[in-house]
Design a protein around this motif. Structure first.
Motif, mmCIF file in Angstrom:
data_model
loop_
_atom_site.group_PDB
_atom_site.id
_atom_site.type_symbol
_atom_site.label_atom_id
_atom_site.label_comp_id
_atom_site.label_asym_id
_atom_site.label_seq_id
_atom_site.Cartn_x
_atom_site.Cartn_y
_atom_site.Cartn_z
ATOM 1 N N LEU A 191 101.547 104.354 -16.697
ATOM 2 C CA LEU A 191 101.439 104.990 -15.391
ATOM 3 C C LEU A 191 100.400 104.257 -14.559
ATOM 4 O O LEU A 191 99.396 103.771 -15.087
ATOM 5 N N CYS A 201 99.555 107.941 -10.958
ATOM 6 C CA CYS A 201 100.455 108.619 -11.904
ATOM 7 C C CYS A 201 101.926 108.365 -11.551
ATOM 8 O O CYS A 201 102.764 109.270 -11.643
ATOM 9 N N PHE A 203 98.844 118.781 -15.801
ATOM 10 C CA PHE A 203 98.887 117.353 -16.098
ATOM 11 C C PHE A 203 97.856 116.589 -15.261
ATOM 12 O O PHE A 203 97.181 115.685 -15.767
ATOM 13 N N THR A 204 97.721 116.943 -13.995
ATOM 14 C CA THR A 204 96.738 116.277 -13.136
ATOM 15 C C THR A 204 95.320 116.526 -13.636
ATOM 16 O O THR A 204 94.487 115.600 -13.661
ATOM 17 N N ILE A 237 94.755 114.301 -16.638
ATOM 18 C CA ILE A 237 94.532 112.905 -16.263
ATOM 19 C C ILE A 237 93.083 112.704 -15.827
ATOM 20 O O ILE A 237 92.426 111.706 -16.188
ATOM 21 N N ASP A 238 92.548 113.635 -15.052
ATOM 22 C CA ASP A 238 91.161 113.532 -14.606
ATOM 23 C C ASP A 238 90.195 113.559 -15.786
ATOM 24 O O ASP A 238 89.224 112.791 -15.830
ATOM 25 N N THR A 269 90.884 112.641 -18.847
ATOM 26 C CA THR A 269 91.053 111.396 -19.604
ATOM 27 C C THR A 269 90.307 110.244 -18.946
ATOM 28 O O THR A 269 89.694 109.413 -19.621
ATOM 29 N N THR A 270 90.329 110.201 -17.620
ATOM 30 C CA THR A 270 89.639 109.132 -16.901
ATOM 31 C C THR A 270 88.137 109.222 -17.086
ATOM 32 O O THR A 270 87.449 108.210 -17.262
ATOM 33 N N ILE A 320 98.164 110.987 -23.771
ATOM 34 C CA ILE A 320 97.709 110.131 -22.687
ATOM 35 C C ILE A 320 96.384 109.488 -23.086
ATOM 36 O O ILE A 320 95.480 110.158 -23.583
ATOM 37 N N HIS A 365 93.490 106.323 -21.668
ATOM 38 C CA HIS A 365 93.072 105.421 -20.589
ATOM 39 C C HIS A 365 92.877 104.024 -21.160
ATOM 40 O O HIS A 365 92.211 103.846 -22.175
ATOM 41 N N TYR A 395 96.966 103.915 -17.390
ATOM 42 C CA TYR A 395 97.268 104.991 -18.339
ATOM 43 C C TYR A 395 98.438 104.592 -19.224
ATOM 44 O O TYR A 395 99.459 104.099 -18.741
ATOM 45 N N VAL A 440 101.031 106.296 -21.953
ATOM 46 C CA VAL A 440 101.548 107.613 -22.309
ATOM 47 C C VAL A 440 102.584 107.442 -23.406
ATOM 48 O O VAL A 440 103.499 106.603 -23.290
#
Length: 411
Positions: free
Chosen positions: A246, A250, A284-285, A288-289, A291-292, A317, A319, A331, A333
């Motif tokens: 991704l 995303c 999911f958003t 992602i935050d 994970t970052t 997921i 990084h 990313y 996945v």
């Protein structure tokens, strides 16, 4: 450091061949210049040059021929070492700078005026042309060598500075020991020479910065597969159906036939959140935050609405770090479909419209919870609506009116 060592290995081959080519060109130019000088002295109408003992010109040309022989030997040696040995040795930069510095050191001493003074003769009597200007010509030769090296040879500045320093020291020793044909302007010439010798270092530094930037980008891209393997090993779920990448927003990265076959359409450039319900997309958003920020793998179970039908999947997921960010796909996945019973439950749940699901979640979140207010032993009851309570009030008033009517009839 590891990066600096890799950069040195990258430059070694270029430095080697540029140095060998430079020595070959310098040898050719020196041969042509020497042949022209000897021919001019031989064809003089008077005081022709002949090889004889005790002649100043014979001594000067002999020294020049010895230097040419040494220069040719050095050029051949470097060529053989570069061809038969290896041009990837890390010490090629030092070998290159030292070999070229020898030319810069010798060049000022080969001019006829200083050569005659070293031999103990008067330059005006030994030569039939004014030799005073030869000093400036050979000084320009040293400057040309330094400038050409800084421009053409991709050596690092930590080695390049040796060349102008050696040239400057050589000339200072020459004018100190032998003198100068123009002693009144010697200070000005020294200052001008130092400027001309060391200014090319600025260009060499800029060139090195550009080469380092270009090489670093390609080197990091080359290291990306190793980082991706590390990223895969760090992911929570190693067993998956397939993997995809991704972008920072995303979106699906690049073309992937297996991924497109799973979704039933080409999804490159599409947002993965568009294939989820509103609630799953929000979760999911947030994932992602996290994970970052944490740089640790995260896992989530979502429903993907495909053209060929909805399916419940688990997404792991991770990084990919700076390498992934450089490639535009930070990313990684891994996707794994849920068991058959989860898929059936998913099909039933996804038959409800996303808007009604969101409204239902909102109503559930806002509805009060009365279970915490119930005392032990108190029977539970369901709250009654306002219409039920109005019916109860109406029935109570009717019952009271009937009682009052029966009492008046009795009386």
């Amino acid at each position: 450091s590891e990066v600096e060592a890799a950069f040195s290995d990258h430059l070694a081959s270029q430095v080697a061949w540029c140095t060998i080519a430079g020595h070959a060109l310098a040898l050719g130019a020196h041969l042509v210049l020497t042949a022209w000088s000897m021919s001019a002295q031989t064809n003089l109408p008077a005081n022709k040059f002949t090889w004889s003992a005790g002649d100043v010109r014979t001594a000067c040309f002999s020294v020049v021929l010895v230097v040419l022989a040494l220069q040719a030997s050095l050029c051949i040696t470097l060529g053989v070492v570069g061809y038969r040995a290896s041009t990837t040795r890390r010490d090629w930069e030092l070998i290159s700078v030292l070999s070229v510095s020898c030319l810069g050191v010798v060049a000022p001493w080969l001019n006829p005026w200083h050569g005659s003074r070293i031999y103990g003769a008067d330059p005006t009597e030994a030569w039939t042309f004014p030799t005073e200007e030869c000093e400036a010509l050979w000084i320009l030769g040293s400057v040309t060598i330094t400038s050409a090296y800084a421009i053409c040879v991709p050596a690092r500045c930590r080695f390049v500075w040796i060349l102008p320093t050696c040239c400057a020291v050589s000339y200072l020793l020459l004018v100190t020991c032998v003198g100068s044909p123009y002693p009144d302007s010697m200070l000005l010439k020294v200052i001008a020479l130092l400027c001309l010798l060391f200014l090319p270092l600025v260009g060499a530094w800029s060139k090195e910065a550009l080469l380092r930037e270009l090489w670093l980008a390609s080197w990091q891209a080359g290291q990306a597969p190793d980082d991706e393997v590390t990223c895969k090993e760090a992911m929570l779920g190693t067993q998956c159906d397939f993997e995809f990448k991704l972008t920072g927003s995303c979106r699906f990265f690049a073309t992937d036939s297996q991924r497109d076959s799973f979704f039933g359409q080409a999804v490159e450039g599409e947002r993965i959140a568009d294939f989820m319900t509103t609630w799953d997309a929000r979760c999911f958003t947030d994932l992602i935050d996290r994970t970052t920020v944490s740089a640790k793998p995260e896992s989530i179970s979502v429903t993907l609405n495909r053209v060929i039908g909805s399916v419940r999947v688990t997404l792991d997921i991770a990084h990919r770090g700076d390498m992934g960010r450089l490639q535009g796909a930070p990313y990684l996945v891994s996707l794994k479909t849920c068991p058959e019973d989860a898929v059936n439950r998913c099909a039933t749940s996804t038959s409800i419209a996303p808007s009604s699901q969101a409204a239902e979640r909102t109503s559930v979140e806002r509805s009060p919870d009365f279970s915490a207010d119930i005392l032990p032993g108190m029977p539970m009851f369901s709250p009654r609506s306002q219409s039920d309570m109005s019916l109860d009030i109406l029935s109570d008033s009717t019952w009271q009116n009937s009682i009052a009517g029966s009492r008046s009839a009795t009386q």
